[in-house]
Design a protein around this motif. Structure first.
Motif, PDB file in Angstrom:
ATOM      1  N   GLY A   6     -17.793 -58.519 -47.658  1.00 26.07           N
ATOM      2  CA  GLY A   6     -18.053 -57.137 -47.223  1.00 26.07           C
ATOM      3  C   GLY A   6     -19.426 -56.938 -46.602  1.00 26.07           C
ATOM      4  N   GLU A   7     -20.271 -57.958 -46.695  1.00 25.51           N
ATOM      5  CA  GLU A   7     -21.645 -57.826 -46.199  1.00 25.51           C
ATOM      6  C   GLU A   7     -21.723 -58.061 -44.689  1.00 25.51           C
ATOM      7  OE1 GLU A   7     -25.805 -60.052 -47.206  1.00 25.51           O
ATOM      8  OE2 GLU A   7     -24.309 -59.932 -48.777  1.00 25.51           O
ATOM      9  N   ARG A   8     -22.697 -57.443 -44.056  1.00 24.09           N
ATOM     10  CA  ARG A   8     -22.937 -57.621 -42.631  1.00 24.09           C
ATOM     11  C   ARG A   8     -23.891 -58.798 -42.421  1.00 24.09           C
ATOM     12  NH1 ARG A   8     -20.326 -55.622 -38.124  1.00 24.09           N
ATOM     13  NH2 ARG A   8     -21.804 -55.140 -36.470  1.00 24.09           N
ATOM     14  N   VAL A   9     -23.507 -59.737 -41.556  1.00 22.64           N
ATOM     15  CA  VAL A   9     -24.412 -60.859 -41.241  1.00 22.64           C
ATOM     16  C   VAL A   9     -24.515 -61.008 -39.727  1.00 22.64           C
ATOM     17  CG1 VAL A   9     -23.883 -62.137 -43.379  1.00 22.64           C
ATOM     18  CG2 VAL A   9     -22.547 -62.599 -41.314  1.00 22.64           C
ATOM     19  N   HIS A  10     -25.520 -61.719 -39.267  1.00 24.80           N
ATOM     20  CA  HIS A  10     -25.660 -62.061 -37.846  1.00 24.80           C
ATOM     21  C   HIS A  10     -25.719 -63.573 -37.697  1.00 24.80           C
ATOM     22  CE1 HIS A  10     -27.557 -58.074 -36.152  1.00 24.80           C
ATOM     23  NE2 HIS A  10     -26.375 -57.887 -36.722  1.00 24.80           N
ATOM     24  N   PHE A  11     -24.952 -64.110 -36.733  1.00 26.90           N
ATOM     25  CA  PHE A  11     -25.146 -65.495 -36.313  1.00 26.90           C
ATOM     26  C   PHE A  11     -26.203 -65.455 -35.217  1.00 26.90           C
ATOM     27  CE2 PHE A  11     -20.609 -65.608 -37.608  1.00 26.90           C
ATOM     28  CZ  PHE A  11     -20.699 -66.600 -38.572  1.00 26.90           C
ATOM     29  N   ILE A  12     -27.138 -66.384 -35.239  1.00 25.50           N
ATOM     30  CA  ILE A  12     -28.151 -66.447 -34.169  1.00 25.50           C
ATOM     31  C   ILE A  12     -28.056 -67.814 -33.499  1.00 25.50           C
ATOM     32  CG2 ILE A  12     -30.587 -66.153 -33.579  1.00 25.50           C
ATOM     33  CD1 ILE A  12     -31.026 -64.756 -36.229  1.00 25.50           C
ATOM     34  N   ASP A  13     -27.923 -67.826 -32.163  1.00 28.18           N
ATOM     35  CA  ASP A  13     -27.818 -69.115 -31.464  1.00 28.18           C
ATOM     36  C   ASP A  13     -29.213 -69.626 -31.069  1.00 28.18           C
ATOM     37  OD1 ASP A  13     -28.618 -67.790 -29.165  1.00 28.18           O
ATOM     38  OD2 ASP A  13     -26.655 -67.860 -28.183  1.00 28.18           O
ATOM     39  N   LYS A  14     -29.233 -70.788 -30.384  1.00 32.00           N
ATOM     40  CA  LYS A  14     -30.519 -71.445 -30.060  1.00 32.00           C
ATOM     41  C   LYS A  14     -31.405 -70.563 -29.194  1.00 32.00           C
ATOM     42  CE  LYS A  14     -29.412 -76.349 -30.288  1.00 32.00           C
ATOM     43  NZ  LYS A  14     -27.965 -76.476 -29.987  1.00 32.00           N
ATOM     44  N   LYS A  15     -30.750 -69.712 -28.371  1.00 33.47           N
ATOM     45  CA  LYS A  15     -31.532 -68.850 -27.474  1.00 33.47           C
ATOM     46  C   LYS A  15     -31.979 -67.555 -28.154  1.00 33.47           C
ATOM     47  CE  LYS A  15     -29.799 -70.485 -23.085  1.00 33.47           C
ATOM     48  NZ  LYS A  15     -28.791 -70.293 -22.048  1.00 33.47           N
ATOM     49  N   GLY A  16     -31.647 -67.415 -29.433  1.00 36.19           N
ATOM     50  CA  GLY A  16     -32.071 -66.228 -30.166  1.00 36.19           C
ATOM     51  C   GLY A  16     -31.116 -65.050 -30.024  1.00 36.19           C
ATOM     52  N   ARG A  17     -29.921 -65.307 -29.448  1.00 36.25           N
ATOM     53  CA  ARG A  17     -28.952 -64.212 -29.311  1.00 36.25           C
ATOM     54  C   ARG A  17     -28.230 -63.970 -30.638  1.00 36.25           C
ATOM     55  NH1 ARG A  17     -26.815 -66.593 -23.700  1.00 36.25           N
ATOM     56  NH2 ARG A  17     -26.422 -68.294 -25.169  1.00 36.25           N
ATOM     57  N   HIS A  18     -27.956 -62.690 -30.905  1.00 37.45           N
ATOM     58  CA  HIS A  18     -27.330 -62.300 -32.183  1.00 37.45           C
ATOM     59  C   HIS A  18     -25.858 -61.964 -32.003  1.00 37.45           C
ATOM     60  CE1 HIS A  18     -30.883 -61.404 -34.936  1.00 37.45           C
ATOM     61  NE2 HIS A  18     -31.404 -61.953 -33.852  1.00 37.45           N
ATOM     62  N   TYR A  19     -25.022 -62.444 -32.938  1.00 37.11           N
ATOM     63  CA  TYR A  19     -23.600 -62.106 -32.947  1.00 37.11           C
ATOM     64  C   TYR A  19     -23.258 -61.570 -34.334  1.00 37.11           C
ATOM     65  CZ  TYR A  19     -24.039 -65.062 -28.907  1.00 37.11           C
ATOM     66  OH  TYR A  19     -24.469 -65.595 -27.722  1.00 37.11           O
ATOM     67  N   PRO A  63     -29.212 -59.406 -41.265  1.00 32.37           N
ATOM     68  CA  PRO A  63     -30.096 -58.838 -40.235  1.00 32.37           C
ATOM     69  C   PRO A  63     -31.149 -57.917 -40.833  1.00 32.37           C
ATOM     70  CG  PRO A  63     -27.916 -57.805 -40.176  1.00 32.37           C
ATOM     71  CD  PRO A  63     -27.823 -58.948 -41.147  1.00 32.37           C
ATOM     72  N   THR A  64     -32.290 -57.825 -40.160  1.00 29.27           N
ATOM     73  CA  THR A  64     -33.254 -56.785 -40.528  1.00 29.27           C
ATOM     74  C   THR A  64     -32.613 -55.452 -40.153  1.00 29.27           C
ATOM     75  OG1 THR A  64     -34.266 -56.745 -38.341  1.00 29.27           O
ATOM     76  CG2 THR A  64     -35.212 -58.290 -39.954  1.00 29.27           C
ATOM     77  N   LEU A  65     -33.174 -54.359 -40.645  1.00 29.18           N
ATOM     78  CA  LEU A  65     -32.597 -53.053 -40.302  1.00 29.18           C
ATOM     79  C   LEU A  65     -32.644 -52.847 -38.784  1.00 29.18           C
ATOM     80  CD1 LEU A  65     -31.289 -50.405 -41.012  1.00 29.18           C
ATOM     81  CD2 LEU A  65     -33.528 -49.503 -41.672  1.00 29.18           C
ATOM     82  N   ALA A  66     -33.737 -53.258 -38.142  1.00 24.18           N
ATOM     83  CA  ALA A  66     -33.854 -53.102 -36.688  1.00 24.18           C
ATOM     84  C   ALA A  66     -32.760 -53.899 -35.970  1.00 24.18           C
ATOM     85  CB  ALA A  66     -35.240 -53.553 -36.234  1.00 24.18           C
ATOM     86  N   GLU A  67     -32.496 -55.120 -36.420  1.00 27.19           N
ATOM     87  CA  GLU A  67     -31.448 -55.950 -35.796  1.00 27.19           C
ATOM     88  C   GLU A  67     -30.069 -55.335 -36.023  1.00 27.19           C
ATOM     89  OE1 GLU A  67     -33.792 -60.234 -36.337  1.00 27.19           O
ATOM     90  OE2 GLU A  67     -32.398 -59.562 -37.870  1.00 27.19           O
ATOM     91  N   HIS A  68     -29.857 -54.834 -37.228  1.00 23.95           N
ATOM     92  CA  HIS A  68     -28.566 -54.198 -37.552  1.00 23.95           C
ATOM     93  C   HIS A  68     -28.326 -52.983 -36.652  1.00 23.95           C
ATOM     94  CE1 HIS A  68     -25.167 -52.750 -39.800  1.00 23.95           C
ATOM     95  NE2 HIS A  68     -25.803 -51.687 -40.250  1.00 23.95           N
ATOM     96  N   ILE A  69     -29.348 -52.151 -36.484  1.00 21.18           N
ATOM     97  CA  ILE A  69     -29.228 -50.940 -35.663  1.00 21.18           C
ATOM     98  C   ILE A  69     -28.801 -51.292 -34.238  1.00 21.18           C
ATOM     99  CG2 ILE A  69     -30.604 -49.125 -34.527  1.00 21.18           C
ATOM    100  CD1 ILE A  69     -32.189 -48.863 -37.165  1.00 21.18           C
ATOM    101  N   LEU A  70     -29.358 -52.380 -33.696  1.00 18.65           N
ATOM    102  CA  LEU A  70     -29.069 -52.732 -32.298  1.00 18.65           C
ATOM    103  C   LEU A  70     -27.671 -53.311 -32.113  1.00 18.65           C
ATOM    104  CD1 LEU A  70     -32.535 -54.200 -31.246  1.00 18.65           C
ATOM    105  CD2 LEU A  70     -31.601 -51.930 -30.751  1.00 18.65           C
ATOM    106  N   LYS A  71     -27.060 -53.840 -33.165  1.00 22.42           N
ATOM    107  CA  LYS A  71     -25.757 -54.511 -33.029  1.00 22.42           C
ATOM    108  C   LYS A  71     -24.606 -53.796 -33.719  1.00 22.42           C
ATOM    109  CE  LYS A  71     -26.847 -58.129 -30.624  1.00 22.42           C
ATOM    110  NZ  LYS A  71     -26.233 -58.384 -29.329  1.00 22.42           N
ATOM    111  N   MET A  72     -24.876 -52.757 -34.479  1.00 19.82           N
ATOM    112  CA  MET A  72     -23.783 -52.139 -35.250  1.00 19.82           C
ATOM    113  C   MET A  72     -22.907 -51.260 -34.348  1.00 19.82           C
ATOM    114  SD  MET A  72     -26.000 -49.317 -37.302  1.00 19.82           S
ATOM    115  CE  MET A  72     -26.388 -47.745 -36.524  1.00 19.82           C
TER     116      MET A  72
END
Ligand code: SAH
Length: 257
Positions: A6-19, A63-72
Motif C-alpha cells: 500500500g506504500e508509495r515508492v519511486h524507482f529512480i533510473d541512472k539519469k535520475g528520472r523518477h517512476y 519519495p521525499t514529500l517534494a518528489e511525491h508532490i511532483l509525481k502523484m
C-alpha cells in the motif's frame, strides 16, 4: 525502514528520472517491456537496488514529500515544493497548531500542513469538489498512511468557517477576499491569514479586503524565484531554464483593535 503493502515508492533510473508506484501484493509492475513483481519490493529496505526482468537496474526509494508532490495523481493543480516550503515558514505552521485550509485540491499543501502541525495539531480542510477530495485523500493515504489530524469538510468556505479559535487560515482558491471576513472571525488574536494566488489583480483584491476588515496588520506579499544549478567538473553555472512564475503568497496577522 522496510517497504510495506500500500506504500508509495519511486524507482529512480541512472539519469535520475523518477517512476512512481503504489505497492500492492501480487501485482506486477510493467515498464517499457520489462516487469518486476511488487512482492519483490515489499519488505525491501528504502534505497534498495532492484533489477527488472530484462536486466535494467533501478534504485527504489520512499519519495521525499517534494518528489511525491511532483509525481502523484492530480485532480487540481498542486502547489509546487518551493512555494509549499515558503508557506510553512511564512504561515508559521507549528506543532499543535489548529489550521483551516481551503481547498484540499490534490492534497500537496495539506500533507505539508499535516506534517507541520503534527499529531497534536489539526488541519481542517474545506473543499467543494468531491472528485478532487477523493484524489487528495488517496494521495495523502498512500504517502502518510492514516491521518487522525485531518478533518475534511465538503463545504464552500465562501459561505463561512464553522470553527473558532483557529491559529492559521491557509487559502489556495480563486477568491480569497471572500474569506477575509470569515477568517477575521475564526482566527484567534495573533492568528495568521495566508493565501496563495497566481495573479497580481487577485493580490490587490485580497490585500484591500484584509485592510477593510480592520483586524489584520503586517500585510505582506512575497514571491519565490528558485534557480537550479548545473554542476559538472568544468561547468558550474545556473541551469538554462527555470520556472519564471508560479504564485504570490500574501500573509497577514490578526490583532486586537
Ligand atoms: N493546494 C492544493 C490545490 C488547491 S486547488 C494542492 O496543493 O494540491 C484549489 C481547490 O480549491 C480546488 O480543489 C477547488 O475545488 C477548491 N475550491 C475552490 N473554491 C472553493 C470554495 N469556495 N470552498 C472550498 N473549496 C474551494
Amino acid at each position: 525502514m522496510k517497504f510495506a503493502d500500500g506504500e508509495r515508492v519511486h524507482f529512480i533510473d541512472k539519469k535520475g528520472r523518477h517512476y512512481p508506484l503504489t505497492l500492492c501484493k501480487r501485482k506486477v509492475f510493467q515498464f517499457s517491456g520489462e516487469t518486476i513483481p511488487h512482492d519483490d519490493i515489499i519488505g525491501r529496505e528504502d534505497g534498495a537496488a532492484v533489477t527488472f526482468s530484462r536486466g535494467s537496474r533501478f534504485v527504489v526509494v520512499r519519495p521525499t514529500l517534494a518528489e511525491h508532490i511532483l509525481k502523484m495523481p492530480r485532480g487540481a493543480q498542486v502547489i509546487y515544493p518551493k512555494d509549499v516550503g515558503m508557506i510553512l515558514i511564512w504561515g508559521d505552521i507549528y506543532p499543535g497548531a489548529k489550521v483551516v485550509e481551503a481547498g484540499i485540491g490534490s492534497g500537496a499543501l495539506t500533507m505539508a500542513l499535516l506534517r507541520g502541525v503534527g499529531e497534536r495539531g489539526i488541519v481542517i480542510s474545506y473543499e467543494i469538489r468531491e472528485d478532487f477530495s477523493k484524489v487528495a485523500l488517496n494521495n495523502i493515504r498512500s504517502y502518510m498512511g492514516k491521518t487522525d489530524n485531518l478533518i475534511l469538510r465538503h463545504s464552500d468556505v465562501y459561505d463561512g468557517i464553522g470553527e473558532e479559535d483557529i491559529d492559521r487560515v491557509i487559502l489556495d482558491l480563486p477568491e480569497p477576499w471572500r474569506v477575509a471576513g470569515h477568517a477575521a472571525k475564526a482566527l484567534r488574536e495573533g492568528g495568521i491569514f495566508l493565501c496563495y494566488l497566481p495573479t497580481t489583480l487577485q493580490v490587490a483584491s485580497v490585500v484591500e479586503s484584509l485592510k477593510e476588515s480592520g483586524v489584520f496588520t503586517h500585510i505582506e506579499t512575497i514571491e519565490t524565484l528558485l534557480r537550479t544549478w548545473h554542476v559538472e567538473e568544468s561547468s558550474v553555472r545556473p541551469d538554462h531554464r527555470m520556472v519564471a512564475h508560479t504564485g504570490f503568497i500574501t500573509v497577514a496577522r490578526k490583532v486586537r483593535r
